[in-house]
Write a protein that holds these residues in place. Structure first.
Motif, PDB file in Angstrom:
ATOM      1  N   GLN A  50      -6.406   7.115   2.693  1.00  0.00           N
ATOM      2  CA  GLN A  50      -5.435   7.826   3.536  1.00  0.00           C
ATOM      3  C   GLN A  50      -4.026   7.259   3.346  1.00  0.00           C
ATOM      4  OE1 GLN A  50      -6.003  10.592   5.170  1.00  0.00           O
ATOM      5  NE2 GLN A  50      -3.892  10.694   5.805  1.00  0.00           N
ATOM      6  N   GLU A  51      -3.900   5.941   3.309  1.00  0.00           N
ATOM      7  CA  GLU A  51      -2.585   5.317   3.143  1.00  0.00           C
ATOM      8  C   GLU A  51      -1.974   5.664   1.795  1.00  0.00           C
ATOM      9  OE1 GLU A  51      -3.330   1.176   3.844  1.00  0.00           O
ATOM     10  OE2 GLU A  51      -3.315   1.422   6.025  1.00  0.00           O
ATOM     11  N   VAL A  52      -2.796   5.696   0.745  1.00  0.00           N
ATOM     12  CA  VAL A  52      -2.291   6.046  -0.583  1.00  0.00           C
ATOM     13  C   VAL A  52      -1.861   7.509  -0.612  1.00  0.00           C
ATOM     14  CG1 VAL A  52      -2.883   6.291  -3.021  1.00  0.00           C
ATOM     15  CG2 VAL A  52      -3.598   4.251  -1.780  1.00  0.00           C
ATOM     16  N   LYS A  53      -2.638   8.379  -0.006  1.00  0.00           N
ATOM     17  CA  LYS A  53      -2.261   9.801   0.034  1.00  0.00           C
ATOM     18  C   LYS A  53      -0.928   9.986   0.763  1.00  0.00           C
ATOM     19  CE  LYS A  53      -6.818  11.890  -0.445  1.00  0.00           C
ATOM     20  NZ  LYS A  53      -7.861  12.715   0.197  1.00  0.00           N
ATOM     21  N   GLN A  54      -0.732   9.241   1.840  1.00  0.00           N
ATOM     22  CA  GLN A  54       0.534   9.320   2.566  1.00  0.00           C
ATOM     23  C   GLN A  54       1.683   8.797   1.708  1.00  0.00           C
ATOM     24  OE1 GLN A  54      -0.377   7.103   6.116  1.00  0.00           O
ATOM     25  NE2 GLN A  54      -1.325   8.857   7.137  1.00  0.00           N
ATOM     26  N   ALA A  55       1.431   7.726   0.956  1.00  0.00           N
ATOM     27  CA  ALA A  55       2.465   7.193   0.073  1.00  0.00           C
ATOM     28  C   ALA A  55       2.809   8.201  -1.022  1.00  0.00           C
ATOM     29  CB  ALA A  55       2.007   5.870  -0.543  1.00  0.00           C
ATOM     30  N   LEU A  56       1.814   8.895  -1.555  1.00  0.00           N
ATOM     31  CA  LEU A  56       2.067   9.930  -2.560  1.00  0.00           C
ATOM     32  C   LEU A  56       2.876  11.083  -1.964  1.00  0.00           C
ATOM     33  CD1 LEU A  56      -1.379   9.923  -4.379  1.00  0.00           C
ATOM     34  CD2 LEU A  56       0.838   9.356  -5.415  1.00  0.00           C
ATOM     35  N   GLU A  57       2.618  11.420  -0.714  1.00  0.00           N
ATOM     36  CA  GLU A  57       3.394  12.459  -0.033  1.00  0.00           C
ATOM     37  C   GLU A  57       4.858  12.022   0.109  1.00  0.00           C
ATOM     38  OE1 GLU A  57       1.432  13.285   3.684  1.00  0.00           O
ATOM     39  OE2 GLU A  57      -0.295  14.209   2.680  1.00  0.00           O
ATOM     40  N   ARG A  58       5.059  10.734   0.449  1.00  0.00           N
ATOM     41  CA  ARG A  58       6.426  10.219   0.556  1.00  0.00           C
ATOM     42  C   ARG A  58       7.106  10.251  -0.817  1.00  0.00           C
ATOM     43  NH1 ARG A  58       3.671   6.546   3.656  1.00  0.00           N
ATOM     44  NH2 ARG A  58       3.923   4.822   2.181  1.00  0.00           N
ATOM     45  N   ALA A  80       3.357   0.446   1.505  1.00  0.00           N
ATOM     46  CA  ALA A  80       4.200  -0.018   2.609  1.00  0.00           C
ATOM     47  C   ALA A  80       5.065   1.115   3.153  1.00  0.00           C
ATOM     48  CB  ALA A  80       5.090  -1.168   2.155  1.00  0.00           C
ATOM     49  N   GLN A  81       5.091   1.221   4.471  1.00  0.00           N
ATOM     50  CA  GLN A  81       5.884   2.250   5.152  1.00  0.00           C
ATOM     51  C   GLN A  81       7.137   1.662   5.780  1.00  0.00           C
ATOM     52  OE1 GLN A  81       3.120   3.776   8.014  1.00  0.00           O
ATOM     53  NE2 GLN A  81       2.044   5.019   6.519  1.00  0.00           N
ATOM     54  N   HIS A  82       7.139   0.336   5.925  1.00  0.00           N
ATOM     55  CA  HIS A  82       8.261  -0.310   6.615  1.00  0.00           C
ATOM     56  C   HIS A  82       8.773  -1.481   5.799  1.00  0.00           C
ATOM     57  CE1 HIS A  82       5.792   1.465   9.905  1.00  0.00           C
ATOM     58  NE2 HIS A  82       6.980   1.954  10.201  1.00  0.00           N
ATOM     59  N   CYS A  83      10.079  -1.748   5.939  1.00  0.00           N
ATOM     60  CA  CYS A  83      10.662  -2.931   5.326  1.00  0.00           C
ATOM     61  C   CYS A  83      10.095  -4.159   6.052  1.00  0.00           C
ATOM     62  CB  CYS A  83      12.186  -2.890   5.426  1.00  0.00           C
ATOM     63  SG  CYS A  83      12.845  -3.014   7.112  1.00  0.00           S
ATOM     64  N   ILE A  84      10.316  -5.306   5.487  1.00  0.00           N
ATOM     65  CA  ILE A  84       9.745  -6.531   6.050  1.00  0.00           C
ATOM     66  C   ILE A  84      10.268  -6.796   7.467  1.00  0.00           C
ATOM     67  CG2 ILE A  84      11.444  -8.134   5.087  1.00  0.00           C
ATOM     68  CD1 ILE A  84       7.648  -8.712   5.252  1.00  0.00           C
ATOM     69  N   ASN A  85      11.542  -6.458   7.725  1.00  0.00           N
ATOM     70  CA  ASN A  85      12.104  -6.705   9.051  1.00  0.00           C
ATOM     71  C   ASN A  85      11.438  -5.824  10.117  1.00  0.00           C
ATOM     72  OD1 ASN A  85      13.897  -8.643   8.113  1.00  0.00           O
ATOM     73  ND2 ASN A  85      15.445  -7.097   7.646  1.00  0.00           N
ATOM     74  N   CYS A  86      11.210  -4.550   9.773  1.00  0.00           N
ATOM     75  CA  CYS A  86      10.601  -3.637  10.737  1.00  0.00           C
ATOM     76  C   CYS A  86       9.095  -3.843  10.850  1.00  0.00           C
ATOM     77  CB  CYS A  86      10.913  -2.197  10.364  1.00  0.00           C
ATOM     78  SG  CYS A  86      12.657  -1.760  10.541  1.00  0.00           S
ATOM     79  N   ALA A  87       8.492  -4.419   9.832  1.00  0.00           N
ATOM     80  CA  ALA A  87       7.054  -4.650   9.856  1.00  0.00           C
ATOM     81  C   ALA A  87       6.698  -5.813  10.765  1.00  0.00           C
ATOM     82  CB  ALA A  87       6.528  -4.916   8.445  1.00  0.00           C
TER      83      ALA A  87
END
Length: 104
Positions: free
Chosen positions: A61-69, A96-103
């Motif tokens: 699911q995470e990879v599919k979302q990354a491909l959508e992005r 990864a969906q967030h930068c290190i600061n937001c993560a």
């Protein structure tokens, strides 16, 4: 070292997670032993496999979302603050969906 195309990396990761999930599903669908003591051990193993299967499915699911992005042109942008996600972070965690600061 040449930079690898994110789509190629994500597709490889998708294949890895999908293959893992399929193998676990095959293991879970096998018949159990007749012996009660062996069944107890197999049931414990099944619980571990179910956890691994959930992880593999989440990875898919995470990879599919990354491909959508990637298709939308937003891959590598933090979904929280909009800043670019560091290349080293994307190398270590391609979904990864967030930068290190937001993560944090």
């Amino acid at each position: 070292m040449a930079e690898l195309d994110p789509r190629v990396r994500l597709q490889a990761l998708l294949t890895e997670y999908s293959t893992r999930a399929e193998a676990i599903e095959r293991d879970l669908s096998r018949e159990h032993a007749q012996s009660f003591s062996e069944q107890a051990t197999e049931r414990q193993n099944d619980m571990v496999l179910q956890g691994l299967l959930a992880d593999a499915r989440m990875g898919v699911q995470e990879v599919k979302q990354a491909l959508e992005r990637l298709d939308a042109g937003t891959y590598g942008e933090c979904e929280k603050c909009g800043e670019p996600i560091n290349e080293a972070r994307l190398e270590a965690l391609p979904t990864a969906q967030h930068c290190i600061n937001c993560a944090d």
